[in-house]
Design an enzyme around this catalytic site. Sequence first.
Site, PDB file in Angstrom:
ATOM      1  N   ASP A  35      -3.888  -0.543   9.999  1.00  0.00           N
ATOM      2  CA  ASP A  35      -4.919   0.419  10.417  1.00  0.00           C
ATOM      3  C   ASP A  35      -6.169   0.223   9.554  1.00  0.00           C
ATOM      4  O   ASP A  35      -6.229  -0.684   8.725  1.00  0.00           O
ATOM      5  CB  ASP A  35      -4.390   1.856  10.322  1.00  0.00           C
ATOM      6  N   GLU A  39       0.843  -1.181   0.000  1.00  0.00           N
ATOM      7  CA  GLU A  39       0.000   0.000   0.000  1.00  0.00           C
ATOM      8  C   GLU A  39       0.891   1.247   0.000  1.00  0.00           C
ATOM      9  O   GLU A  39       1.718   1.446   0.886  1.00  0.00           O
ATOM     10  CB  GLU A  39      -0.848  -0.065   1.274  1.00  0.00           C
ATOM     11  N   ASP A  65      -7.450   1.902   7.079  1.00  0.00           N
ATOM     12  CA  ASP A  65      -7.231   1.995   5.640  1.00  0.00           C
ATOM     13  C   ASP A  65      -6.570   0.736   5.099  1.00  0.00           C
ATOM     14  O   ASP A  65      -6.941   0.226   4.042  1.00  0.00           O
ATOM     15  CB  ASP A  65      -6.339   3.202   5.313  1.00  0.00           C
ATOM     16  N   ASP A 118      -0.855  -1.481   5.847  1.00  0.00           N
ATOM     17  CA  ASP A 118      -0.704  -0.938   7.194  1.00  0.00           C
ATOM     18  C   ASP A 118      -1.684  -1.596   8.154  1.00  0.00           C
ATOM     19  O   ASP A 118      -2.755  -2.030   7.753  1.00  0.00           O
ATOM     20  CB  ASP A 118      -0.985   0.578   7.192  1.00  0.00           C
TER      21      ASP A 118
END
Length: 684
Positions: free
Chosen positions: A546, A433, A548, A544
């Site tokens: 998180d 990403e 997103d 990541d």
Amino acid sequence: MAEDQNVNMNSTDVGQYDADQLTVLKGLEAVRIRPAMYIGSTGTKGLHHLFVEVVDNSIDEVLAGHASEVEVVVHRDNSISVRDNGRGIPVDIHTEMGISGVEVAMTILHAGGKFGGGGYKVSGGLHGVGVSAVNALSEWLEVEVCREGKRYAQRYQRGVPDAPLKEVGKAKGTGTYTRWLADHEIFGKIEYHTDVLAQRLRELAYLNKQVKIIFTIEETGESQEFHYKTGIAAYVEHLNRNKDPLHKVIYFNRQREDTDVEISLQYNDSYHEEILTFANNINTAEGGVHLSGFKTALTRVINTYARKNNFLKEKENNFSGDDVREGLTAVISCKLLAPQFEGQTKTKLGNSEVEGIVNSIVGEGLTEFLEENPNVAKRIIEKSVTASRAREAARKAADLVKRQNALENSSLPGKLADCSERDPSKCEVYLVEGDSAGGSAKQGRDRRYQAVLPLRGKILNVEKARLDKALENAEIRALITALGTGIAMGTSDEEEVELPLFTDEDGVETEDNSYDLPKTKDKDNSFVYDISKLRYDRVIIMTDADVDGDHIRTLLLTFFFRYMRPLIAHGHVYIAQPPLYRVSAGKDQQFYARNDEELEEILKSIRIKRDLKVQRFKGLGEMNADQLHETTMDPAKRTMLQVTLEDGVAADEMFTTLMGDKVEPRREFIEKYAKEVADVDWHY
Ligand code: 0RA
């Protein structure tokens, strides 16, 4: 064959009795020595297989028309009981064996077929070892039979009867009750996934509308009743419950030559097809003759109707199979006397005569339906028309991708940092990403065999877009070209292809089956999915830790699930596990933690040290190349999750819910599963 070794059925010599008993014991002992040979494995799967085996016996009694209720209880001690109101296993003494029919069923491998044959049978179909294998692999098993006003009982330990079958009292109705505790010596800790059990029972209730199944879990007091008066029509309704259907469910049921065919279908406004097929209640995940018969007939009937009613003009091409299946949800259930299961996992129906039978039944049933329901027919044809136009657009988009690649004189996307190794089995690609993480990954990789493809921003949600739109998305195009396999829709198009011939050491021409890889293609070869062209053995999603990152991962998995399903099915997709924390203690000691629990552990173990520093990585980009290599990319140190496709139906449901356009079910789903999803092993 096995039963011939275990029991000499021709023997009438009374002196044989002991010898027979001995062979019986030997038979069950064989099961205990090599359980995996009989039930597939001694893991969770094998444990659940015992359940399937016992339940299937009761369902056979339902299929024979003698039972209407099956009651399943998971008891507190982790034993399971199954009760049916069928005829009851015969209790009289088997003349040749000198033991009761119950004991024959419980101790002789493959005994099922020994009692009056005929009728459709589930048990004995797939693994079909019979309840005797369950008995052999149980610490104890109790059986009770009610017949002719009497109740009989017998108990076994590890397959050995405590005593012969005994009359223990009076009985009102008839039926069979079996309760067993799986043997921890074989299976280790006995733990059932009650949702898996419930799922199978629900499926059986859909497939056999005449039965009511009651499922109770003693521990929680939960009890569920599965009874669907409209059978597989209700199943299709259930499968489409979070989608927008275009019409009421279509259903028909016809028999031909001892084969019973039930078909249920309904179109929805999505772009995917979901066709479930069953033969004698066994989910034929690899498809087979009933599926191909259905598809051929569906394409023919819709094209014929469309021509006849001028939806297709003279100069226009016929709809393709993919066109007429866009947005289709269907359940096909066949019941036949001697099903033949083929394929890698023995879940492909092989009886060649069934192809024509299903083809002709669907031909008749569907033609009749369309003639009688012109409004529904119109809606279905309109769906095929738009599907066909979109596919044409997608074809153009795919050609454009090819031409662009040719123009740039490279078949690979510009931002792919490829590896130098050319043998795909040694290669892996990280899908990363963002550009900054991509940068760290490029530096941190071993460029000999690790490639990196940075994905900028979000890839398109293919759950809400057709293929033509998906192909306009640069990230998706890069992904497709980097992987090299091409794309295909759904799974059901897998077909066997001719393997290349090669000459072996003895100079004999044979098929090269050193690789056993599926290719899928549509009729005119525009979309060819060829997994042998896969450029990397491991496709690793690295995002990541998180929200997103989670989202991007789900988008990627959705894309793979919808357009490259064999990639998942064959175990090529992985999820990297980057750390969330770095703990440094003094100058030369450092630890990484992937989550709060791991951090806690580390902190506990090094409490006494001074100079403790905890760093929380906000994203992959914050890690330097060395750190990323050490924690996430070095095969010697990293851990990854492999994405598997255990249950296609559950996966379809999950992607529809998570990525589809109905908001309410998504919220409910997330509320229900958010935690589980967070620490589940990504077994879709
Ligand atoms: C063979 C013959 C008969 C019943 C059964 C099998 C039978 C087996 C199981 C296993 C679980 N539940 C079952 N219910 C019935 C009966 C033959 C007769 O009564 O004529």
